[in-house]
Design an enzyme around this catalytic site. Structure first.
Site, short mmCIF file in Angstrom:
data_model
loop_
_atom_site.label_atom_id
_atom_site.label_comp_id
_atom_site.label_asym_id
_atom_site.label_seq_id
_atom_site.Cartn_x
_atom_site.Cartn_y
_atom_site.Cartn_z
N SER A 117 0.61 -1.11 -0.01
CA SER A 117 -0.08 0.04 -0.15
C SER A 117 0.86 1.22 0.01
CB SER A 117 -0.83 0.05 1.21
OG SER A 117 -1.72 1.36 1.42
N TYR B 110 -2.34 -0.66 10.16
CA TYR B 110 -2.48 -0.93 8.71
C TYR B 110 -1.11 -0.40 7.91
CZ TYR B 110 -4.18 -1.00 3.81
OH TYR B 110 -4.31 -1.15 2.37
N1 LIG Z 1 -9.06 -0.89 -1.58
C1 LIG Z 1 -7.81 0.10 -1.54
O1 LIG Z 1 -8.08 1.45 -1.67
C2 LIG Z 1 -6.56 -0.47 -1.33
C3 LIG Z 1 -5.45 0.22 -1.39
C4 LIG Z 1 -4.25 0.03 -1.15
C5 LIG Z 1 -3.89 -1.51 -0.79
N2 LIG Z 1 -5.16 -2.18 -0.90
C6 LIG Z 1 -4.96 -3.69 -0.38
O2 LIG Z 1 -5.44 -4.41 -1.63
C7 LIG Z 1 -5.82 -5.85 -1.00
C8 LIG Z 1 -7.23 -6.15 -1.22
O3 LIG Z 1 -8.21 -5.20 -0.98
P1 LIG Z 1 -9.65 -4.81 -1.42
O4 LIG Z 1 -9.67 -3.52 -1.42
O5 LIG Z 1 -9.85 -5.59 -2.41
O6 LIG Z 1 -10.32 -5.45 -0.07
P2 LIG Z 1 -11.71 -6.02 0.33
O7 LIG Z 1 -12.55 -5.83 -0.72
O8 LIG Z 1 -12.14 -5.78 1.53
O9 LIG Z 1 -11.36 -7.60 0.11
C9 LIG Z 1 -10.47 -8.41 1.07
C10 LIG Z 1 -10.20 -9.75 1.08
O10 LIG Z 1 -9.50 -10.11 1.96
C11 LIG Z 1 -10.02 -11.34 2.67
N3 LIG Z 1 -9.49 -11.36 4.15
C12 LIG Z 1 -9.51 -10.24 4.83
N4 LIG Z 1 -8.97 -10.56 6.03
C13 LIG Z 1 -8.60 -11.92 5.87
C14 LIG Z 1 -8.19 -12.98 6.77
N5 LIG Z 1 -8.03 -12.80 7.90
N6 LIG Z 1 -7.78 -14.62 6.27
C15 LIG Z 1 -8.33 -14.59 4.98
N7 LIG Z 1 -8.90 -13.70 4.07
C16 LIG Z 1 -8.94 -12.44 4.51
C17 LIG Z 1 -11.57 -11.11 2.37
O11 LIG Z 1 -12.18 -12.35 2.47
P3 LIG Z 1 -13.68 -12.60 3.01
O12 LIG Z 1 -14.35 -11.64 2.64
O13 LIG Z 1 -13.88 -13.97 2.37
O14 LIG Z 1 -13.56 -12.52 4.41
C18 LIG Z 1 -11.63 -10.59 1.05
O15 LIG Z 1 -11.66 -11.49 0.29
C19 LIG Z 1 -5.60 -5.71 0.51
O16 LIG Z 1 -4.32 -6.24 1.06
C20 LIG Z 1 -5.57 -4.07 0.85
O17 LIG Z 1 -4.94 -3.79 1.94
C21 LIG Z 1 -6.23 -1.88 -0.98
#
Ligand SMILES: NC(=O)c1ccc[n+]([C@@H]2O[C@H](COP(=O)([O-])OP(=O)(O)OC[C@H]3O[C@@H](n4cnc5c(N)ncnc54)[C@H](OP(=O)(O)O)[C@@H]3O)[C@@H](O)[C@H]2O)c1
Length: 252
Positions: free
Chosen positions: A144, A157
């Site tokens: 991130s 985070y």
């Molecule tokens: N969205 C942003 O703005 C952003 C920016 C920078 C980086 N990121 C990074 O990109 C990645 C994906 O983000 P996203 O926005 O797509 O998130 P999201 O829509 O909230 O999806 C998160 C995913 O992670 C899984 N997950 C969460 N906690 C878990 C755990 N303890 N064990 C196993 N699986 C777990 C969830 O599984 P379930 O739903 O099945 O529980 C879901 O599939 C993350 O690492 C996030 O930090 C996101």
């Protein structure tokens, strides 16, 4: 992109929605067989699986905050396919816990949950994946921009993502003798469920204005760079952390 991943097996964690689902679609669209990992979102993960191009994709579940479960996710994938070529550590949580207004119990719980999912999970899946990845193997970690800018309202985070970037670089060196490359992707805000609360109203306008493009990333823009990182020709970029933040934060 014309290069393909035919015959390769990729495990994508947190692929039940958001960025992980887009990564699964990209990799499958370029020939990989994809293990679609989820924790609670079984129905969402099944829906993602149904949209993937090609044959032989697989569903695997587990809480990556639990070390044995992280091990089980990798082992179940290897048991199913008999091999592993790519691990994408994408699963993660973002929970606000401003230091001055979060009570102690919530503070401790959030640190534990955030480090568990965002840093220890990737460390443990990588440990087991490294025992199965061969020459040309790939680990891609979704970090991130917050690792560089700081996360004043979610310090666990920011710390976990900074740790994940460093894990990426340590493993890049440690695993290179096996021919395994390790890369990181550092997105800024991306349009997903995780970011949605921050993209509403005036606050959302301010977030978009952080980029001179006046918008945030789409999930497909992040997935594109994961695909690039998985390609054979990206092997020598091992240790790189690729910014996907619309020039909202520049580092030299
Ligand atoms: N969205 C942003 O703005 C952003 C920016 C920078 C980086 N990121 C990074 O990109 C990645 C994906 O983000 P996203 O926005 O797509 O998130 P999201 O829509 O909230 O999806 C998160 C995913 O992670 C899984 N997950 C969460 N906690 C878990 C755990 N303890 N064990 C196993 N699986 C777990 C969830 O599984 P379930 O739903 O099945 O529980 C879901 O599939 C993350 O690492 C996030 O930090 C996101």
């Amino acid at each position: 992109m014309s290069a393909r991943l035919d015959g390769r097996v990729a495990l994508v964690t947190g692929a039940s929605r958001g960025i992980g689902a887009a990564i699964a679609r990209r990799l499958a669209g370029h020939g990989a067989q994809v293990a679609v990992h989820h924790r609670r979102g079984a129905e969402d993960a099944r829906a993602v699986l149904a949209t993937l191009e090609g044959e032989g994709h697989f569903l695997v579940a587990g809480d990556l905050g639990d070390p044995e479960s992280a091990r089980g996710v990798v082992e179940a994938t290897v048991d199913h396919y008999g091999r592993l070529d790519v691990l994408v550590n994408n699963a993660g949580v973002f929970v606000q816990h401003p230091p001055l207004s979060t009570d102690w119990d919530a503070w401790v719980a959030t640190w534990n949950d955030t480090l568990g999912a965002n840093l220890l999970g990737p460390a443990h899946t990588s440990y087991w994946a490294a025992r199965h990845l061969g020459e040309g193997g790939r680990i891609v970690n979704i970090g991130s921009r917050g690792a560089y800018r700081g996360e004043p309202n979610a310090p666990a985070y920011g710390a976990a993502k900074a740790g994940l970037h460093q894990l990426t670089q340590s493993l890049a060196v440690a695993l290179a003798p096996r021919g395994i490359s390790v890369l990181g992707i550092a997105p800024g805000f991306v349009e997903t469920a995780m970011a949605r609360p921050h993209l509403q109203g005036a606050a959302g306008d301010a977030v978009r204005a952080q980029s001179p493009f006046d918008r945030v990333a789409t999930v497909d823009e992040v997935a594109y760079w994961v695909l690039c990182a998985c390609m054979p020709d990206a092997a020598f970029a091992s240790g790189a952390i690729i910014d996907v933040n619309g020039a909202s934060y520049l580092r030299s």
